[in-house]
Design a protein around this motif. Structure first.
Motif, mmCIF file in Angstrom:
data_model
loop_
_atom_site.group_PDB
_atom_site.id
_atom_site.type_symbol
_atom_site.label_atom_id
_atom_site.label_comp_id
_atom_site.label_asym_id
_atom_site.label_seq_id
_atom_site.Cartn_x
_atom_site.Cartn_y
_atom_site.Cartn_z
ATOM 1 N N THR A 158 0.823 -1.216 0.000
ATOM 2 C CA THR A 158 0.000 0.000 0.000
ATOM 3 C C THR A 158 0.856 1.265 0.000
ATOM 4 O OG1 THR A 158 -0.114 -0.081 2.432
ATOM 5 C CG2 THR A 158 -1.908 -1.143 1.201
ATOM 6 N N ALA A 159 2.163 1.131 -0.209
ATOM 7 C CA ALA A 159 3.076 2.271 -0.077
ATOM 8 C C ALA A 159 2.772 3.373 -1.084
ATOM 9 C CB ALA A 159 4.523 1.806 -0.226
ATOM 10 N N SER A 160 2.553 3.001 -2.367
ATOM 11 C CA SER A 160 2.307 4.016 -3.397
ATOM 12 C C SER A 160 1.012 4.773 -3.110
ATOM 13 C CB SER A 160 2.242 3.355 -4.777
ATOM 14 O OG SER A 160 2.062 4.332 -5.775
ATOM 15 N N CYS A 322 -6.753 10.359 -9.724
ATOM 16 C CA CYS A 322 -5.649 9.479 -10.122
ATOM 17 C C CYS A 322 -5.264 8.509 -9.012
ATOM 18 C CB CYS A 322 -4.448 10.315 -10.544
ATOM 19 S SG CYS A 322 -4.671 11.185 -12.112
ATOM 20 N N THR A 323 -5.333 8.953 -7.761
ATOM 21 C CA THR A 323 -5.054 8.049 -6.646
ATOM 22 C C THR A 323 -6.060 6.906 -6.631
ATOM 23 O OG1 THR A 323 -4.100 9.850 -5.337
ATOM 24 C CG2 THR A 323 -4.807 7.888 -4.139
ATOM 25 N N TYR A 324 -7.310 7.215 -6.928
ATOM 26 C CA TYR A 324 -8.342 6.174 -7.010
ATOM 27 C C TYR A 324 -8.065 5.234 -8.186
ATOM 28 C CZ TYR A 324 -12.912 3.975 -7.618
ATOM 29 O OH TYR A 324 -13.919 3.059 -7.770
ATOM 30 N N LEU A 325 -7.671 5.780 -9.325
ATOM 31 C CA LEU A 325 -7.422 4.962 -10.516
ATOM 32 C C LEU A 325 -6.256 3.991 -10.322
ATOM 33 C CD1 LEU A 325 -7.899 7.564 -13.400
ATOM 34 C CD2 LEU A 325 -9.444 5.711 -12.726
ATOM 35 N N LEU A 326 -5.348 4.336 -9.400
ATOM 36 C CA LEU A 326 -4.211 3.442 -9.147
ATOM 37 C C LEU A 326 -4.659 2.096 -8.566
ATOM 38 C CD1 LEU A 326 -1.462 5.835 -7.736
ATOM 39 C CD2 LEU A 326 -1.365 4.508 -9.852
ATOM 40 N N LYS A 327 -5.884 2.023 -8.066
ATOM 41 C CA LYS A 327 -6.404 0.752 -7.581
ATOM 42 C C LYS A 327 -6.666 -0.210 -8.733
ATOM 43 C CE LYS A 327 -9.625 0.861 -4.453
ATOM 44 N NZ LYS A 327 -10.888 1.195 -3.742
ATOM 45 N N PHE A 328 -6.807 0.345 -9.946
ATOM 46 C CA PHE A 328 -7.207 -0.469 -11.093
ATOM 47 C C PHE A 328 -6.164 -0.519 -12.210
ATOM 48 C CE2 PHE A 328 -10.913 1.667 -9.221
ATOM 49 C CZ PHE A 328 -11.610 0.566 -8.744
ATOM 50 N N ASP A 330 -1.989 -0.126 -13.625
ATOM 51 C CA ASP A 330 -0.576 -0.190 -13.296
ATOM 52 C C ASP A 330 -0.011 1.236 -13.216
ATOM 53 O OD1 ASP A 330 2.054 -2.049 -13.455
ATOM 54 O OD2 ASP A 330 2.379 -0.189 -14.563
ATOM 55 N N PRO A 331 0.768 1.564 -12.168
ATOM 56 C CA PRO A 331 1.285 2.934 -12.031
ATOM 57 C C PRO A 331 2.098 3.397 -13.241
ATOM 58 C CG PRO A 331 1.585 1.740 -9.980
ATOM 59 C CD PRO A 331 1.108 0.739 -10.994
ATOM 60 N N GLY A 332 2.921 2.509 -13.801
ATOM 61 C CA GLY A 332 3.748 2.901 -14.939
ATOM 62 C C GLY A 332 2.926 3.260 -16.159
ATOM 63 N N SER A 333 1.889 2.475 -16.450
ATOM 64 C CA SER A 333 1.071 2.747 -17.631
ATOM 65 C C SER A 333 0.294 4.045 -17.474
ATOM 66 C CB SER A 333 0.110 1.583 -17.891
ATOM 67 O OG SER A 333 -0.834 1.455 -16.837
ATOM 68 N N LEU A 334 -0.255 4.303 -16.275
ATOM 69 C CA LEU A 334 -1.000 5.538 -16.047
ATOM 70 C C LEU A 334 -0.072 6.744 -16.108
ATOM 71 C CD1 LEU A 334 -3.858 6.499 -15.500
ATOM 72 C CD2 LEU A 334 -3.418 6.268 -13.045
ATOM 73 N N LEU A 335 1.133 6.597 -15.567
ATOM 74 C CA LEU A 335 2.131 7.662 -15.630
ATOM 75 C C LEU A 335 2.461 8.008 -17.083
ATOM 76 C CD1 LEU A 335 4.306 9.469 -14.227
ATOM 77 C CD2 LEU A 335 5.833 7.489 -14.336
ATOM 78 N N GLY A 336 2.722 6.977 -17.895
ATOM 79 C CA GLY A 336 3.072 7.211 -19.293
ATOM 80 C C GLY A 336 1.946 7.852 -20.076
ATOM 81 N N LEU A 337 0.726 7.392 -19.848
ATOM 82 C CA LEU A 337 -0.426 7.937 -20.564
ATOM 83 C C LEU A 337 -0.635 9.409 -20.230
ATOM 84 C CD1 LEU A 337 -2.926 7.551 -22.346
ATOM 85 C CD2 LEU A 337 -4.167 6.810 -20.301
ATOM 86 N N LEU A 370 -0.412 13.163 -10.741
ATOM 87 C CA LEU A 370 0.001 11.810 -10.363
ATOM 88 C C LEU A 370 1.516 11.642 -10.321
ATOM 89 C CD1 LEU A 370 -1.129 8.663 -10.240
ATOM 90 C CD2 LEU A 370 -0.279 8.635 -12.588
ATOM 91 N N MET A 371 2.251 12.508 -11.007
ATOM 92 C CA MET A 371 3.603 12.150 -11.445
ATOM 93 C C MET A 371 4.640 12.057 -10.328
ATOM 94 S SD MET A 371 3.835 13.999 -15.159
ATOM 95 C CE MET A 371 2.638 13.565 -16.427
ATOM 96 N N PHE A 372 4.762 13.089 -9.503
ATOM 97 C CA PHE A 372 5.847 13.076 -8.517
ATOM 98 C C PHE A 372 5.766 11.876 -7.577
ATOM 99 C CE2 PHE A 372 8.036 13.991 -4.618
ATOM 100 C CZ PHE A 372 9.213 14.592 -5.020
ATOM 101 N N PRO A 373 4.645 11.666 -6.877
ATOM 102 C CA PRO A 373 4.622 10.539 -5.930
ATOM 103 C C PRO A 373 4.702 9.183 -6.624
ATOM 104 C CG PRO A 373 2.445 11.518 -6.105
ATOM 105 C CD PRO A 373 3.384 12.424 -6.836
ATOM 106 N N THR A 374 4.174 9.092 -7.840
ATOM 107 C CA THR A 374 4.199 7.804 -8.537
ATOM 108 C C THR A 374 5.603 7.459 -8.991
ATOM 109 O OG1 THR A 374 1.904 8.107 -9.246
ATOM 110 C CG2 THR A 374 3.224 6.470 -10.426
#
Length: 460
Positions: A158-160, A322-328, A330-337, A370-374
């Motif tokens: 749950t760190a991210s 975006c924090t909610y979307l991270l439940k569904f 992958d962080p890398g794919s959402l970051l890139g998009l 989303l970017m810095f913490p992710t």
């Protein structure tokens, strides 16, 4: 102290300041709730400092009659403190612990704010730059401490999400800083425009000096109050009892071995590079919203600052989404998009101009939330105790905000660009720099996603 997450009895874990076994699935385990709340206030404190300072680039330009490049040295000094002090801060924390890092950071932060008093009396730009540097040396300690500390307050799974939640309070402080900058600084400065000030400087140097002194006192006032608030926070943290947090895994002892491991960790090194370019893009987009509004649309600085506030509100709302979307996702794919969408919006700023270009620039904030913490969470994943030192590289990467804004400002000070049969203003053309930064972030995000996808297929 380093302990295993689930192998101890609940009572022993609670006594040791670690999460009971039944509590590890929570984003913030019960034993960490109070420390989490206290440490999270730091995110708002440095958010305030960041976003009361961004509009000061334009303010110093007008008050001191300097160029865009010279005034952007405010950001070079501000983010230079991060770059220089991040590694020393990490070494300090490695030896003395999280709480000592927080206390040192708050002490330097308060000192830097209080230095605005003599800087205003001297009426010297270098004195303000020195105050900014000291202040952000303290912020480097705070960020190098708080980010890995939040990651350590519970399960690595749950760190991210935990860090994204804590980071959500950063823009709350940012919004407060923006309102103070607009209402207590920009609106209180003498309304004389640049040409009037230049004429006064030539015709009546004594009157111009008095005008500068008055305006610099307006700028200094909120920083002095901020220094007192930070001193109060220093007292609160001195009296508080803070647990050491949990390690994701136990690393080998020795700073040299830690650096050796980090130097061959592609995921971590890529995160440092991506963070530098992201921070550079963020600071450029937010710092120069005012200049865009003034130069391209003829707005007053305080009116242009309103669009900066809208950008931050957009950022805050998007952070929650975006924090909610991270439940569904992958962080890398959402970051890139999101990085690709941000780059596309900047194409709109460059090519459309006018209000449509300004709206695109404001909308970029939805992508940045989303970017810095992710990036931070991805880069530190699985590093265990090495995260204490590894976080320093990611904080040092904030130095991207030191380098990029002066580069963009130098483009603004130049001539318009020829574009096909027409002309592109230097202001709009300068946004090719944050556009390029987002492309770097996109590459990192998609690369991490593909690597994780391959590892999952192999059963890792």
């Amino acid at each position: 102290m380093t302990v295993a997450l689930v192998t101890q009895a609940d009572s022993a874990a609670t006594a040791a300041g670690t999460a009971p076994a039944a509590d590890v699935s929570r984003v913030v385990p019960g034993v960490y709730v109070a420390p989490f709340v206290l440490v999270t206030t730091l995110f708002a404190l440095w958010g305030f400092a960041n976003d009361i300072t961004n509009p000061m680039v334009n303010a110093f330009k007008d008050v001191l009659l300097i160029s865009n490049f010279e005034s952007s040295l405010v950001q070079a000094a501000f983010y230079g403190g991060y770059c220089v002090m991040a590694i020393p801060a990490a070494l300090f924390i490695h030896r003395y612990g999280y709480k000592s890092g927080v206390l040192m950071g708050l002490g330097l932060y308060a000192l830097g704010c209080l230095l605005f008093l003599p800087a205003g009396q001297l009426v010297q730009f270098w004195a303000f730059l020195a105050a900014y540097f000291v202040m952000t040396s303290g912020l480097a300690f705070l960020e190098t401490t708080a980010n890995p500390y939040i990651l350590a307050m519970g399960s690595p799974e749950t760190a991210s999400r935990r860090l994204n939640f804590a980071q959500a309070f950063n823009p709350v402080g940012s919004l407060m800083g923006m309102f103070v900058a607009r209402n207590l600084i920009l609106q209180q400065l003498d309304p004389a425009d640049t040409s009037t000030r230049q004429a006064l400087a030539q015709s009546d140097t004594a009157a111009f000096a008095a005008l500068q002194q008055s305006d610099l006192s307006v700028i200094s006032g909120p920083y002095l109050v901020l220094g007192l608030v930070v001193l109060a926070a220093l007292v609160a943290f001195t009296l508080a009892r803070l647990p050491e947090g949990e390690s994701f895994s136990t690393g080998e002892a020795g700073i040299g071995k830690t650096f050796s491991r980090l130097s061959v960790n592609a995921r971590y090194l890529g995160g440092v590079v991506a963070q530098a370019f992201y921070v550079g893009a963020q600071i450029m987009c937010w710092t120069f919203i005012i200049q865009y509004g003034v130069s391209e649309l003829g707005l007053e600085p305080e009116k242009a600052q309103t669009y900066n506030i809208v950008a931050m509100v957009t950022f805050v709302v998007s952070r929650g989404v975006c924090t909610y979307l991270l439940k569904f996702f992958d962080p890398g794919s959402l970051l890139g998009l999101l990085a690709v969408v941000g780059a596309t919006l900047l194409v709109g700023t460059i090519t459309l101009g006018g209000y449509p270009g300004l709206y695109c620039l404001v909308a970029v904030s939805a992508c940045m939330s989303l970017m810095f913490p992710t990036i931070y969470g991805i880069a530190l994943e699985g590093l265990g105790d090495d995260a204490k030192l590894a976080s320093a590289g990611l904080i040092c990467a904030i130095g991207g905000g030191c380098i990029m804004p002066p580069l963009q400002a130098s483009i603004m000070d130049g001539n318009a660009w020829a574009l096909g049969g027409g002309e592109l203003s230097a202001m709009r053309a300068s946004f090719v720099l944050p556009l390029g930064c987002f492309l770097v972030v996109a590459i990192y995000g998609f690369a991490v996603y593909l690597a994780d996808h391959r590892n999952r297929q192999r059963g890792y």
